[in-house]
Write a protein that holds these residues in place. Structure first.
Motif, PDB file in Angstrom:
ATOM      1  N   THR A  79       1.024  -1.347  -0.274  1.00  0.00           N
ATOM      2  CA  THR A  79       0.009  -0.200  -0.085  1.00  0.00           C
ATOM      3  C   THR A  79       0.903   1.213  -0.035  1.00  0.00           C
ATOM      4  O   THR A  79       1.989   1.341   0.992  1.00  0.00           O
ATOM      5  N   SER A  88      -3.771   0.417  -2.880  1.00  0.00           N
ATOM      6  CA  SER A  88      -3.408  -1.050  -2.452  1.00  0.00           C
ATOM      7  C   SER A  88      -3.463  -2.069  -3.768  1.00  0.00           C
ATOM      8  O   SER A  88      -4.195  -1.908  -4.743  1.00  0.00           O
ATOM      9  N   PHE A 111       0.838  -4.159   6.264  1.00  0.00           N
ATOM     10  CA  PHE A 111       0.284  -4.804   5.696  1.00  0.00           C
ATOM     11  C   PHE A 111       0.333  -5.817   6.529  1.00  0.00           C
ATOM     12  O   PHE A 111       2.013  -6.092   6.717  1.00  0.00           O
TER      13      PHE A 111
END
Length: 425
Positions: free
Chosen positions: A56, A77, A357
């Motif tokens: 992202t 993303s 993430f």
């Protein structure tokens, strides 16, 4: 720090200091209270139940600063359907965008390119908003129309001026103008045909314009071609398997679609094979270069971790010296060694903020490769597939220390006030 210029026969242009991440530096990597992130609570839910997402990046301006569009924050993303096995997500990756008013509650705006991009699928990059125009730099992986999945990688760019805002939403529409911007030259940067390592890399473009000099750059991950006789591992291991580097291109015209390759900014020869998602943050009049890498990408004899690694310099062109002497800035706890990955850093007031993430939890193997030995249902159960908590980082020259965390998907920008720092544990 040991810096070495590339040899004259390789035709260095542009007076870059090609800094090295040496084995001596990397061999001092260790988990400390100042660099270990807290355990992530696995009960958090995904932003969109129909999607898994991983790498992202936030929308920035030309100078690498997080920016907004009419007060809206925008993130991009890599995404895949939620019902797909996590190990297969890279084969169908597409870029989606998300938007938020407050940096806490996010909405999915949809797929960015909807089929008109280069490549079979798109991997990581960066995004720049400049005077009403949106530029997205991405990795074009494979060739559109190929019947088999391939990992050919080229650096591409796309632009549109069809960005709209309203009371309740942000819309990003085509038509897009796409171009292939860079391909490896085989001299400074290894081509797919030259590659004999574990993986092939020429990806992760990152736009950055130096506010001090006005020079415009594109960073990327690559590998350096090496002679057949090179061996720096000391045990007979061919160092071509550990030849990761941070590449750089220059735009003489400052046009985001006009680039010329230069020699690497940083090389990890004999240390590490993948220096992923390189990006630069200017903070306190210094330049901080960050990458992410995996534990299994370190050369034999170097005990590294999944982590965010960084270097600092007094100018963009270097030379760069490793933060905390070893380069390690953030890593996962020993009992959750793969819980986060793909860290990205941006400045916020006196601190740096770091998002990543939520990767694999409830798994403490020696390598991510072992995930594939689990059943498909177990792989899916253990995969987070969303953003994890935002980390707060203090940096002072060549030293860094974690200060604490914010909630998952909490991505402050601008004048957002942060709570008082709390203990990292």
């Amino acid at each position: 720090m040991a810096d070495r210029p590339l040899s004259d026969e390789r035709g260095v242009r542009g007076d870059f200091s090609c800094s090295s991440w040496t084995r001596e530096q990397a061999e001092s990597i260790s988990r400390e209270e100042t660099n270990v992130a807290p355990i992530i609570n696995p009960s958090q839910t995904r932003l969109d139940k129909d999607l898994q997402l991983w790498d992202t990046w936030l929308l920035r301006n030309r100078f690498g600063e997080v920016t907004t569009i009419d007060g809206w924050r925008v993130a991009f993303s890599l995404t895949a359907p939620a019902d797909l096995s996590p190990r297969d997500r890279h084969d169908v990756a597409s870029i989606r965008y998300f938007y938020s008013r407050d940096g806490k509650q996010w909405e999915c705006g949809g797929e960015l390119f909807e089929g008109d991009a280069y490549g079979q699928r798109q991997w990581s990059g960066s995004a720049v908003y400049d005077d009403g125009d949106l530029y997205v730099f991405y990795t074009a992986t494979g060739h559109r129309g190929d019947t088999e999945i391939t990992d050919t990688q080229r650096i591409a760019g796309a632009t549109t001026d069809r960005v709209g805002t309203a009371t309740e939403a942000v819309t990003i529409e085509g038509p897009w103008s796409h171009e292939i911007l860079l391909e490896p030259d085989g001299d400074w940067y290894e081509t797919e045909g030259q590659s004999e390592g574990m993986t092939y890399t020429f990806r992760d473009p990152w736009f950055y314009e130096d506010p001090r000099t006005g020079e415009t750059y594109l960073l990327f991950e690559a590998n350096t071609p090496l002679s057949e006789t090179d061996d720096t591992c000391g045990d007979g291991t061919d160092r071509r398997q550990y030849n990761g580097c941070v590449g750089v291109a220059v735009s003489p015209s400052r046009d985001p679609f006009d680039w010329e390759l230069r020699a690497p900014l940083l090389v990890g020869t004999g240390v590490n094979h993948e220096l992923e998602r390189p990006h630069v943050v200017r903070h306190d009049d210094r330049y901080y270069l960050f990458v992410s890498t995996h534990r299994h990408m370190f050369a034999p004899g170097v005990e590294g971790y999944e982590g965010l690694y960084g270097w600092v310099a007094d100018s963009f062109r270097g030379p760069y010296r490793p933060i905390n002497d070893s380069g390690l800035v953030v890593t996962n706890p020993s009992d959750a060694p793969f819980q986060s990955y793909s860290w990205m850093v941006y400045a916020h007031g006196e601190e740096l903020l770091v998002h990543s993430f939520f990767n694999y939890y409830d798994f403490a193997g020696d390598s991510l490769d072992e995930i594939t030995q689990l059943s498909e249902s177990e792989q899916s159960r253990r995969f987070g597939g969303t953003l994890g908590p935002t980390l707060r980082l203090e940096v002072d020259g060549g030293r860094s220390e974690l200060l604490g965390t914010l909630d998952s998907w909490h991505l402050p920008t601008g004048d957002d006030t942060l709570p008082e720092p709390v203990e990292n544990r």
